[in-house]
Design a protein around this motif. Sequence first.
Motif, short mmCIF file in Angstrom:
data_model
loop_
_atom_site.label_atom_id
_atom_site.label_comp_id
_atom_site.label_asym_id
_atom_site.label_seq_id
_atom_site.Cartn_x
_atom_site.Cartn_y
_atom_site.Cartn_z
N ARG A 1 -18.74 -9.81 32.93
CA ARG A 1 -18.53 -9.78 34.37
C ARG A 1 -19.21 -8.56 34.97
NH1 ARG A 1 -12.15 -8.18 34.70
NH2 ARG A 1 -12.30 -6.39 33.32
N GLY A 2 -19.28 -8.54 36.28
CA GLY A 2 -19.80 -7.38 37.00
C GLY A 2 -21.26 -7.08 36.70
N LEU A 3 -21.57 -5.82 36.65
CA LEU A 3 -22.93 -5.34 36.43
C LEU A 3 -23.51 -5.85 35.11
CD1 LEU A 3 -25.24 -3.56 37.49
CD2 LEU A 3 -24.13 -1.62 36.36
N GLY A 4 -22.68 -5.97 34.09
CA GLY A 4 -23.15 -6.47 32.80
C GLY A 4 -23.76 -7.85 32.88
N VAL A 5 -23.20 -8.71 33.72
CA VAL A 5 -23.75 -10.06 33.92
C VAL A 5 -25.14 -9.96 34.52
CG1 VAL A 5 -23.50 -12.22 35.20
CG2 VAL A 5 -21.49 -11.16 34.14
N ASP A 6 -25.30 -9.13 35.54
CA ASP A 6 -26.60 -8.98 36.20
C ASP A 6 -27.65 -8.42 35.25
OD1 ASP A 6 -25.55 -9.93 38.59
OD2 ASP A 6 -25.02 -7.93 39.30
N ILE A 7 -27.26 -7.46 34.42
CA ILE A 7 -28.20 -6.89 33.45
C ILE A 7 -28.61 -7.95 32.42
CG2 ILE A 7 -28.50 -5.17 31.63
CD1 ILE A 7 -26.55 -3.38 33.28
N ALA A 8 -27.63 -8.71 31.93
CA ALA A 8 -27.93 -9.76 30.95
C ALA A 8 -28.86 -10.82 31.53
CB ALA A 8 -26.63 -10.40 30.45
N LYS A 9 -28.57 -11.25 32.75
CA LYS A 9 -29.44 -12.25 33.40
C LYS A 9 -30.86 -11.73 33.59
CE LYS A 9 -25.99 -14.91 35.98
NZ LYS A 9 -25.51 -15.27 37.33
N ALA A 10 -30.99 -10.47 33.96
CA ALA A 10 -32.32 -9.88 34.15
C ALA A 10 -33.08 -9.80 32.82
CB ALA A 10 -32.21 -8.50 34.79
N ALA A 11 -32.39 -9.41 31.75
CA ALA A 11 -33.04 -9.33 30.44
C ALA A 11 -33.49 -10.72 29.98
CB ALA A 11 -32.10 -8.70 29.42
N LEU A 12 -32.64 -11.71 30.17
CA LEU A 12 -33.00 -13.08 29.79
C LEU A 12 -34.17 -13.60 30.62
CD1 LEU A 12 -29.41 -14.51 29.37
CD2 LEU A 12 -31.12 -14.29 27.55
N ALA A 13 -34.14 -13.33 31.92
CA ALA A 13 -35.23 -13.77 32.80
C ALA A 13 -36.55 -13.15 32.41
CB ALA A 13 -34.89 -13.44 34.26
N ALA A 14 -36.50 -11.95 31.83
CA ALA A 14 -37.72 -11.27 31.38
C ALA A 14 -38.16 -11.74 30.00
CB ALA A 14 -37.50 -9.76 31.39
N GLY A 15 -37.39 -12.67 29.40
CA GLY A 15 -37.79 -13.24 28.11
C GLY A 15 -37.20 -12.54 26.90
N HIS A 16 -36.21 -11.72 27.09
CA HIS A 16 -35.60 -10.98 25.99
C HIS A 16 -34.40 -11.73 25.42
CE1 HIS A 16 -38.23 -7.69 26.97
NE2 HIS A 16 -37.76 -7.64 28.20
N SER A 17 -33.94 -11.29 24.25
CA SER A 17 -32.72 -11.81 23.63
C SER A 17 -31.58 -10.86 23.97
CB SER A 17 -32.87 -11.90 22.11
OG SER A 17 -33.91 -12.80 21.78
N VAL A 18 -30.35 -11.41 24.08
CA VAL A 18 -29.21 -10.61 24.51
C VAL A 18 -28.01 -10.85 23.61
CG1 VAL A 18 -27.52 -10.30 26.37
CG2 VAL A 18 -29.94 -10.56 26.92
N ILE A 19 -27.43 -9.76 23.12
CA ILE A 19 -26.11 -9.79 22.52
C ILE A 19 -25.19 -9.36 23.65
CG2 ILE A 19 -24.56 -8.90 20.76
CD1 ILE A 19 -28.23 -8.39 20.28
N ALA A 20 -24.43 -10.30 24.18
CA ALA A 20 -23.57 -10.06 25.34
C ALA A 20 -22.15 -9.85 24.84
CB ALA A 20 -23.65 -11.23 26.30
N THR A 21 -21.63 -8.64 24.97
CA THR A 21 -20.32 -8.35 24.44
C THR A 21 -19.29 -8.18 25.55
OG1 THR A 21 -20.46 -5.92 24.42
CG2 THR A 21 -21.46 -7.10 22.55
N GLY A 22 -18.05 -8.40 25.16
CA GLY A 22 -16.93 -8.22 26.07
C GLY A 22 -15.63 -8.44 25.34
N ARG A 23 -14.55 -8.03 25.96
CA ARG A 23 -13.23 -8.23 25.35
C ARG A 23 -12.89 -9.71 25.26
NH1 ARG A 23 -9.58 -4.80 28.99
NH2 ARG A 23 -11.24 -5.35 30.41
N ILE A 24 -13.46 -10.52 26.16
CA ILE A 24 -13.23 -11.97 26.15
C ILE A 24 -14.60 -12.65 26.11
CG2 ILE A 24 -12.13 -13.91 27.33
CD1 ILE A 24 -10.38 -11.80 28.80
N PRO A 25 -15.17 -12.83 24.91
CA PRO A 25 -16.54 -13.36 24.83
C PRO A 25 -16.70 -14.77 25.38
CG PRO A 25 -15.53 -13.27 22.65
CD PRO A 25 -14.59 -12.58 23.60
N GLU A 26 -15.61 -15.52 25.50
CA GLU A 26 -15.68 -16.87 26.06
C GLU A 26 -16.08 -16.85 27.53
OE1 GLU A 26 -13.26 -16.51 22.56
OE2 GLU A 26 -12.87 -15.61 24.51
#
Length: 115
Positions: A14-39
Amino acid sequence: MTGKKVWLITGAGRGLGVDIAKAALAAGHSVIATGRIPEQVPAAIGDHDDVLAVKLDVTRPEDAQAAVDAAVARFGRIDVLVNNAGNFYASTRASSRNSVPIRSATRSRRCCSAR
Protein backbone atom coordinates in the motif's frame (compact mmCIF):
# COMPACT_ATOMS: atom_id res chain seq x y z
CA MET A 1 23.91 -8.21 -18.35
CA THR A 2 20.84 -6.30 -19.46
CA GLY A 3 19.45 -3.15 -17.87
CA LYS A 4 16.79 -5.21 -16.06
CA LYS A 5 17.19 -4.95 -12.29
CA VAL A 6 15.69 -6.90 -9.40
CA TRP A 7 14.09 -4.60 -6.81
CA LEU A 8 13.20 -5.61 -3.25
CA ILE A 9 10.62 -3.14 -1.96
CA THR A 10 9.47 -3.22 1.65
CA GLY A 11 5.98 -1.97 2.43
CA ALA A 12 4.83 -2.65 -1.13
CA GLY A 13 1.25 -3.57 -0.27
CA ARG A 14 0.00 0.00 0.00
CA GLY A 15 0.92 3.66 -0.15
CA LEU A 16 4.21 4.79 -1.62
CA GLY A 17 5.45 1.20 -1.91
CA VAL A 18 2.73 0.44 -4.46
CA ASP A 19 3.74 3.44 -6.58
CA ILE A 20 7.42 2.47 -6.45
CA ALA A 21 6.62 -1.14 -7.41
CA LYS A 22 4.42 -0.05 -10.32
CA ALA A 23 7.13 2.31 -11.59
CA ALA A 24 9.81 -0.41 -11.40
CA LEU A 25 7.56 -2.85 -13.27
CA ALA A 26 6.67 -0.25 -15.90
CA ALA A 27 10.39 0.28 -16.48
CA GLY A 28 10.79 -3.46 -17.14
CA HIS A 29 12.31 -4.52 -13.83
CA SER A 30 11.50 -7.46 -11.54
CA VAL A 31 10.06 -6.76 -8.08
CA ILE A 32 10.07 -8.59 -4.78
CA ALA A 33 7.11 -6.82 -3.17
CA THR A 34 7.08 -7.32 0.58
CA GLY A 35 4.57 -6.51 3.27
CA ARG A 36 3.04 -7.80 6.46
CA ILE A 37 0.08 -9.02 4.38
CA PRO A 38 1.52 -10.22 1.04
CA GLU A 39 -1.96 -11.12 -0.26
CA GLN A 40 -2.61 -7.37 -0.60
CA VAL A 41 0.14 -6.99 -3.20
CA PRO A 42 -1.61 -8.45 -6.29
CA ALA A 43 -4.70 -6.38 -5.56
CA ALA A 44 -2.58 -3.26 -5.21
CA ILE A 45 -0.13 -3.63 -8.11
CA GLY A 46 -1.68 -6.38 -10.22
CA ASP A 47 -0.51 -9.85 -11.19
CA HIS A 48 2.81 -9.88 -13.05
CA ASP A 49 5.27 -12.60 -13.96
CA ASP A 50 8.04 -10.36 -12.66
CA VAL A 51 6.54 -9.93 -9.16
CA LEU A 52 7.15 -12.07 -6.11
CA ALA A 53 5.00 -11.16 -3.10
CA VAL A 54 6.65 -12.10 0.20
CA LYS A 55 5.60 -11.67 3.84
CA LEU A 56 7.94 -9.31 5.67
CA ASP A 57 7.45 -7.62 9.00
CA VAL A 58 10.58 -5.46 9.26
CA THR A 59 10.64 -5.91 13.04
CA ARG A 60 11.27 -9.66 12.57
CA PRO A 61 14.82 -10.56 11.37
CA GLU A 62 13.66 -14.06 10.39
CA ASP A 63 11.12 -12.51 7.97
CA ALA A 64 13.89 -10.41 6.41
CA GLN A 65 16.11 -13.45 5.89
CA ALA A 66 13.22 -15.45 4.42
CA ALA A 67 12.42 -12.59 2.01
CA VAL A 68 16.03 -12.42 0.82
CA ASP A 69 16.20 -16.20 0.44
CA ALA A 70 12.96 -16.22 -1.60
CA ALA A 71 14.22 -13.36 -3.79
CA VAL A 72 17.52 -15.07 -4.56
CA ALA A 73 15.78 -18.40 -5.20
CA ARG A 74 13.40 -16.77 -7.72
CA PHE A 75 15.55 -14.09 -9.38
CA GLY A 76 19.11 -15.04 -8.47
CA ARG A 77 20.02 -11.67 -6.95
CA ILE A 78 18.81 -8.36 -5.55
CA ASP A 79 20.05 -5.20 -7.27
CA VAL A 80 17.98 -2.48 -5.60
CA LEU A 81 16.62 -2.24 -2.04
CA VAL A 82 13.84 0.24 -1.29
CA ASN A 83 13.38 0.31 2.48
CA ASN A 84 9.90 1.84 2.51
CA ALA A 85 8.20 -0.05 5.36
CA GLY A 86 7.43 1.46 8.72
CA ASN A 87 5.71 4.40 10.28
CA PHE A 88 6.80 7.82 11.34
CA TYR A 89 5.89 9.05 14.81
CA ALA A 90 7.31 12.21 16.29
CA SER A 91 6.37 13.83 19.55
CA THR A 92 7.92 15.91 22.27
CA ARG A 93 5.97 13.86 24.84
CA ALA A 94 4.51 10.38 25.06
CA SER A 95 0.99 11.78 24.71
CA SER A 96 -0.47 15.19 24.16
CA ARG A 97 -3.99 16.56 24.02
CA ASN A 98 -2.53 19.42 21.95
CA SER A 99 -1.09 17.24 19.23
CA VAL A 100 -1.72 17.74 15.53
CA PRO A 101 -2.18 15.02 12.90
CA ILE A 102 0.48 14.28 10.30
CA ARG A 103 0.52 11.76 7.45
CA SER A 104 3.06 9.00 7.07
CA ALA A 105 3.40 6.79 4.04
CA THR A 106 1.02 4.28 5.56
CA ARG A 107 -1.33 5.90 8.09
CA SER A 108 -2.23 8.97 10.07
CA ARG A 109 -0.72 9.53 13.50
CA ARG A 110 -1.16 12.18 16.16
CA CYS A 111 2.07 13.90 17.01
CA CYS A 112 3.99 17.10 17.45
CA SER A 113 2.96 18.82 20.65
CA ALA A 114 1.58 22.29 20.08
CA ARG A 115 3.12 23.57 23.31
